[in-house]
Motif scaffolding. Structure first.
Motif, PDB file in Angstrom:
ATOM      1  N   ALA A   1     -11.121   2.857   6.015  1.00  0.00           N
ATOM      2  CA  ALA A   1     -10.096   4.535   5.921  1.00  0.00           C
ATOM      3  C   ALA A   1     -10.577   4.459   7.342  1.00  0.00           C
ATOM      4  N   ASN A   2      -9.672   5.734   7.569  1.00  0.00           N
ATOM      5  CA  ASN A   2     -10.243   6.944   8.580  1.00  0.00           C
ATOM      6  C   ASN A   2     -10.482   8.053   7.987  1.00  0.00           C
ATOM      7  N   ALA A   3     -11.053   9.015   8.854  1.00  0.00           N
ATOM      8  CA  ALA A   3     -11.815  10.027   9.066  1.00  0.00           C
ATOM      9  C   ALA A   3     -10.790  10.840   8.113  1.00  0.00           C
ATOM     10  N   ASN A   4      -9.682  10.640   8.022  1.00  0.00           N
ATOM     11  CA  ASN A   4      -9.018  11.530   7.907  1.00  0.00           C
ATOM     12  C   ASN A   4      -7.679  11.032   6.186  1.00  0.00           C
ATOM     13  N   LEU A   5      -8.301   9.675   6.188  1.00  0.00           N
ATOM     14  CA  LEU A   5      -7.501   9.656   5.258  1.00  0.00           C
ATOM     15  C   LEU A   5      -6.287   8.844   5.281  1.00  0.00           C
ATOM     16  N   ARG A   6      -6.130   9.351   6.218  1.00  0.00           N
ATOM     17  CA  ARG A   6      -4.049   8.696   6.439  1.00  0.00           C
ATOM     18  C   ARG A   6      -3.866   7.353   6.343  1.00  0.00           C
ATOM     19  N   PHE A   7      -2.516   7.464   6.572  1.00  0.00           N
ATOM     20  CA  PHE A   7      -1.981   6.241   6.861  1.00  0.00           C
ATOM     21  C   PHE A   7      -2.518   5.777   8.124  1.00  0.00           C
ATOM     22  N   GLY A   8      -2.773   5.102   8.076  1.00  0.00           N
ATOM     23  CA  GLY A   8      -3.345   3.876   8.768  1.00  0.00           C
ATOM     24  C   GLY A   8      -2.254   2.367   9.270  1.00  0.00           C
ATOM     25  N   SER A   9      -2.651   1.495  10.449  1.00  0.00           N
ATOM     26  CA  SER A   9      -2.631   0.413  10.454  1.00  0.00           C
ATOM     27  C   SER A   9      -3.442  -0.293   9.564  1.00  0.00           C
ATOM     28  N   GLY A  10      -3.452  -1.602   9.428  1.00  0.00           N
ATOM     29  CA  GLY A  10      -3.714  -3.099   8.586  1.00  0.00           C
ATOM     30  C   GLY A  10      -4.343  -2.551   6.773  1.00  0.00           C
ATOM     31  N   VAL A  11      -5.357  -2.653   6.404  1.00  0.00           N
ATOM     32  CA  VAL A  11      -5.716  -2.104   5.234  1.00  0.00           C
ATOM     33  C   VAL A  11      -5.310  -0.728   4.498  1.00  0.00           C
ATOM     34  N   ALA A  12      -5.530   0.636   5.329  1.00  0.00           N
ATOM     35  CA  ALA A  12      -5.002   1.692   4.892  1.00  0.00           C
ATOM     36  C   ALA A  12      -3.849   1.486   5.031  1.00  0.00           C
ATOM     37  N   GLY A  13      -2.712   0.990   5.906  1.00  0.00           N
ATOM     38  CA  GLY A  13      -1.619   0.866   6.048  1.00  0.00           C
ATOM     39  C   GLY A  13      -0.928   0.361   4.736  1.00  0.00           C
ATOM     40  N   ALA A  14      -1.408  -0.898   4.442  1.00  0.00           N
ATOM     41  CA  ALA A  14      -0.704  -1.622   3.212  1.00  0.00           C
ATOM     42  C   ALA A  14      -0.892  -0.470   1.963  1.00  0.00           C
ATOM     43  N   ILE A  15      -2.440  -0.146   2.256  1.00  0.00           N
ATOM     44  CA  ILE A  15      -2.858   0.454   0.941  1.00  0.00           C
ATOM     45  C   ILE A  15      -2.093   1.829   0.149  1.00  0.00           C
ATOM     46  N   HIS A  16      -1.829   2.527   1.773  1.00  0.00           N
ATOM     47  CA  HIS A  16      -1.053   3.775   1.337  1.00  0.00           C
ATOM     48  C   HIS A  16       0.487   3.173   1.405  1.00  0.00           C
ATOM     49  N   THR A  17       1.722   2.090   1.693  1.00  0.00           N
ATOM     50  CA  THR A  17       2.890   2.039   1.289  1.00  0.00           C
ATOM     51  C   THR A  17       2.412   1.661   0.133  1.00  0.00           C
ATOM     52  N   ALA A  18       1.898   1.095  -0.293  1.00  0.00           N
ATOM     53  CA  ALA A  18       2.064   0.144  -2.308  1.00  0.00           C
ATOM     54  C   ALA A  18       2.058   1.151  -2.934  1.00  0.00           C
ATOM     55  N   ALA A  19       0.689   2.712  -2.402  1.00  0.00           N
ATOM     56  CA  ALA A  19       0.562   3.287  -3.116  1.00  0.00           C
ATOM     57  C   ALA A  19       1.385   4.787  -3.304  1.00  0.00           C
TER      58      ALA A  19
END
Length: 171
Positions: free
Chosen positions: A23-41
């Motif tokens: 995760a990034n500091a703001n727990l926001r949609f991001g690139s890579g793993v964070a983006g994939a998890i946020h998109t799927a969730a």
């Protein structure tokens, strides 16, 4: 604690209780793993995360998985290898906090990415050593956590992690 290393999409691990988000500091949609998890969730995840952000380096929090097949997401914040002062310490702390919050939530199995190796620029060998040593050295503290599956995107990264795991288990 059984540790396995696989090449696979982290959001396609339906047999584990939780996915670990780098995760990034703001727990926001991001690139890579964070983006994939946020998109799927789905968008509910980012909305839910607002109550926890920002999180400090090395911190981890648990949220629901929403539209994922997994009940939980553990968001762990690693450091930028290039921009932060103590990235190795912070990555080890992120592993420790991931295990702590998993135990508190009753999570027994999880899929974890190669935390820090994407946009945070950790050298793969160093990340593998820190993550795997962190898991192995704490495994007796967390007997209820039975499986950590490290999901990576390419065979070369799997080989780095598997070689490190084999080496650490030999000592």
């Amino acid at each position: 604690m059984h540790i396995e290393i696989v090449v696979g999409n982290i959001v396609r691990q339906p047999d584990v209780d939780a996915l670990v988000n780098s995760a990034n500091a703001n727990l926001r949609f991001g690139s890579g793993v964070a983006g994939a998890i946020h998109t799927a969730a789905g968008p509910e995840l980012e909305q839910f995360c607002c109550r926890y952000s920002p999180i400090a380096l090395g911190e981890a929090v648990v949220t629901p998985g929403f539209q994922l097949p997994n009940p939980y997401v553990i968001h762990a914040r690693a450091a930028s290898f290039i921009n932060d002062d103590h990235p190795e310490r912070d990555l080890d702390l992120a592993v420790a906090q991931t295990l702590r919050v998993a135990k508190e939530a009753g999570i027994k199995t999880m899929a974890m990415p190669a935390i820090g190796t994407g946009v945070f620029k950790f050298p793969p060998e160093l990340a593998a050593e820190i993550i795997l040593k962190g898991l192995l050295s704490r495994s007796t503290e967390y007997p209820d956590i039975t499986l950590v599956r490290i999901c990576v995107g390419v065979e070369q990264m799997r080989s780095v992690f598997q070689s490190m795991l084999d080496s650490l288990l030999e000592t």
